[in-house]
Design an enzyme around this catalytic site. Sequence first.
Site, PDB file in Angstrom:
ATOM      1  NE  ARG A  94      67.808  12.995  78.699  1.00  0.00           N
ATOM      2  CZ  ARG A  94      69.025  13.029  79.124  1.00  0.00           C
ATOM      3  NH1 ARG A  94      69.307  12.727  80.356  1.00  0.00           N
ATOM      4  NH2 ARG A  94      70.006  13.391  78.350  1.00  0.00           N
ATOM      5  NE  ARG A 128      79.228  17.701  74.218  1.00  0.00           N
ATOM      6  CZ  ARG A 128      78.033  17.608  74.773  1.00  0.00           C
ATOM      7  NH1 ARG A 128      77.748  18.310  75.847  1.00  0.00           N
ATOM      8  NH2 ARG A 128      77.124  16.834  74.231  1.00  0.00           N
ATOM      9  NE  ARG A 161      78.078  12.665  74.919  1.00  0.00           N
ATOM     10  CZ  ARG A 161      77.173  13.308  75.654  1.00  0.00           C
ATOM     11  NH1 ARG A 161      77.566  14.093  76.634  1.00  0.00           N
ATOM     12  NH2 ARG A 161      75.896  13.170  75.416  1.00  0.00           N
ATOM     13  NE  ARG A 172      72.515  13.775  72.897  1.00  0.00           N
ATOM     14  CZ  ARG A 172      73.686  14.431  72.885  1.00  0.00           C
ATOM     15  NH1 ARG A 172      74.447  14.403  71.797  1.00  0.00           N
ATOM     16  NH2 ARG A 172      74.068  15.097  73.931  1.00  0.00           N
TER      17      ARG A 172
HETATM   18  P1  ATP Z   1      74.630  16.837  77.399  1.00  0.00           P
HETATM   19  O1  ATP Z   1      75.565  15.838  77.972  1.00  0.00           O
HETATM   20  O2  ATP Z   1      75.120  17.537  76.222  1.00  0.00           O
HETATM   21  O3  ATP Z   1      73.986  17.744  78.411  1.00  0.00           O
HETATM   22  P2  ATP Z   1      72.436  15.038  77.074  1.00  0.00           P
HETATM   23  O4  ATP Z   1      71.621  15.639  78.163  1.00  0.00           O
HETATM   24  O5  ATP Z   1      71.726  14.562  75.859  1.00  0.00           O
HETATM   25  O6  ATP Z   1      73.513  16.067  76.632  1.00  0.00           O
HETATM   26  P3  ATP Z   1      73.431  12.872  78.678  1.00  0.00           P
HETATM   27  O7  ATP Z   1      72.634  13.345  79.839  1.00  0.00           O
HETATM   28  O8  ATP Z   1      74.857  12.573  78.858  1.00  0.00           O
HETATM   29  O9  ATP Z   1      73.408  13.894  77.488  1.00  0.00           O
HETATM   30  O10 ATP Z   1      72.665  11.619  78.073  1.00  0.00           O
HETATM   31  C1  ATP Z   1      73.157  10.918  76.961  1.00  0.00           C
HETATM   32  C2  ATP Z   1      72.208   9.786  76.606  1.00  0.00           C
HETATM   33  O11 ATP Z   1      72.064   8.910  77.742  1.00  0.00           O
HETATM   34  C3  ATP Z   1      70.797  10.200  76.261  1.00  0.00           C
HETATM   35  O12 ATP Z   1      70.687  10.545  74.887  1.00  0.00           O
HETATM   36  C4  ATP Z   1      70.020   8.923  76.605  1.00  0.00           C
HETATM   37  O13 ATP Z   1      70.189   7.933  75.609  1.00  0.00           O
HETATM   38  C5  ATP Z   1      70.726   8.417  77.844  1.00  0.00           C
HETATM   39  N1  ATP Z   1      70.141   8.903  79.128  1.00  0.00           N
HETATM   40  C6  ATP Z   1      70.781   9.647  80.072  1.00  0.00           C
HETATM   41  N2  ATP Z   1      69.971   9.899  81.119  1.00  0.00           N
HETATM   42  C7  ATP Z   1      68.779   9.314  80.828  1.00  0.00           C
HETATM   43  C8  ATP Z   1      67.525   9.234  81.509  1.00  0.00           C
HETATM   44  N3  ATP Z   1      67.320   9.816  82.698  1.00  0.00           N
HETATM   45  N4  ATP Z   1      66.524   8.554  80.902  1.00  0.00           N
HETATM   46  C9  ATP Z   1      66.699   7.964  79.716  1.00  0.00           C
HETATM   47  N5  ATP Z   1      67.851   8.004  79.025  1.00  0.00           N
HETATM   48  C10 ATP Z   1      68.894   8.665  79.557  1.00  0.00           C
END
Ligand code: ATP
Length: 216
Positions: A94, A128, A161, A172
């Site tokens: 990310r 969701r 969630r 986000r």
């Molecule tokens: P969705 O699940 O709707 O696709 P998303 O991409 O925001 O949404 P997740 O990938 O489940 O959801 O991530 C949720 C949270 O977990 C993020 O808001 C962050 O706090 C943390 N997180 C997840 N992956 C990372 C990462 N690679 N680096 C930093 N924080 C992360």
Amino acid sequence: RMAAQAAFRAVILGAPGSGKGTISARIVKQFDVKHISSGDKLRYHIANQTDLGKKVKKYLDSGMLVPDETMIALISEEIKTLEGRNWLLDGFPRTVPQAEILESIHPISLVISLIVPDSVILERVKNRWTHLPSGRVYNIGFNDPKVPGKDDVTGESLCQRPDDQPEIVQRRLDEYLTKTKSVIDYYQKRGLLREFTGVSTNELWPKIQECIMPLL
Ligand code: ATP
């Protein structure tokens, strides 16, 4: 070694609620690919109140990214257990530092980027429901559970969630724009990026399928 040579190492990128989880589930169902979701892993640690879970809870609750160091340790550990297998990373990398480390551990073969309008995302996240232990996701009116409020596979309760509240979703989305857009540029420069635009998973899926098919 044949397996290592043939291995499919992919990343799926997209804003929160863009359908990464749903598309990933379809990929896993159709192809022999292991799905690694960073968000599901973190939520598992939080639900089980592990040391890591206690450390990261505040970031997830507020919609901020977890520090790179923590994420890199967690995901590289996971990848090590999957040597020789096909995998799809969802939610990682990310940030550019995460992408650079990943490239040094394992070169990526494909990056799938989902582009969905913000208005669709906000609406979708409101509807969701998630089965937390497995990460299975349902959307009311589109992909309903067989029994309202219950997971199809286990019959356990679904929940919303905590970070799907509108203000947190906005945070986000902002984090995605400011930090993750540069990851898209990073992969674009390396010629690995494939972008898919649409308003629904059903619209995106055939194009993604077509893109993956020749690689597996
Ligand atoms: P969705 O699940 O709707 O696709 P998303 O991409 O925001 O949404 P997740 O990938 O489940 O959801 O991530 C949720 C949270 O977990 C993020 O808001 C962050 O706090 C943390 N997180 C997840 N992956 C990372 C990462 N690679 N680096 C930093 N924080 C992360």
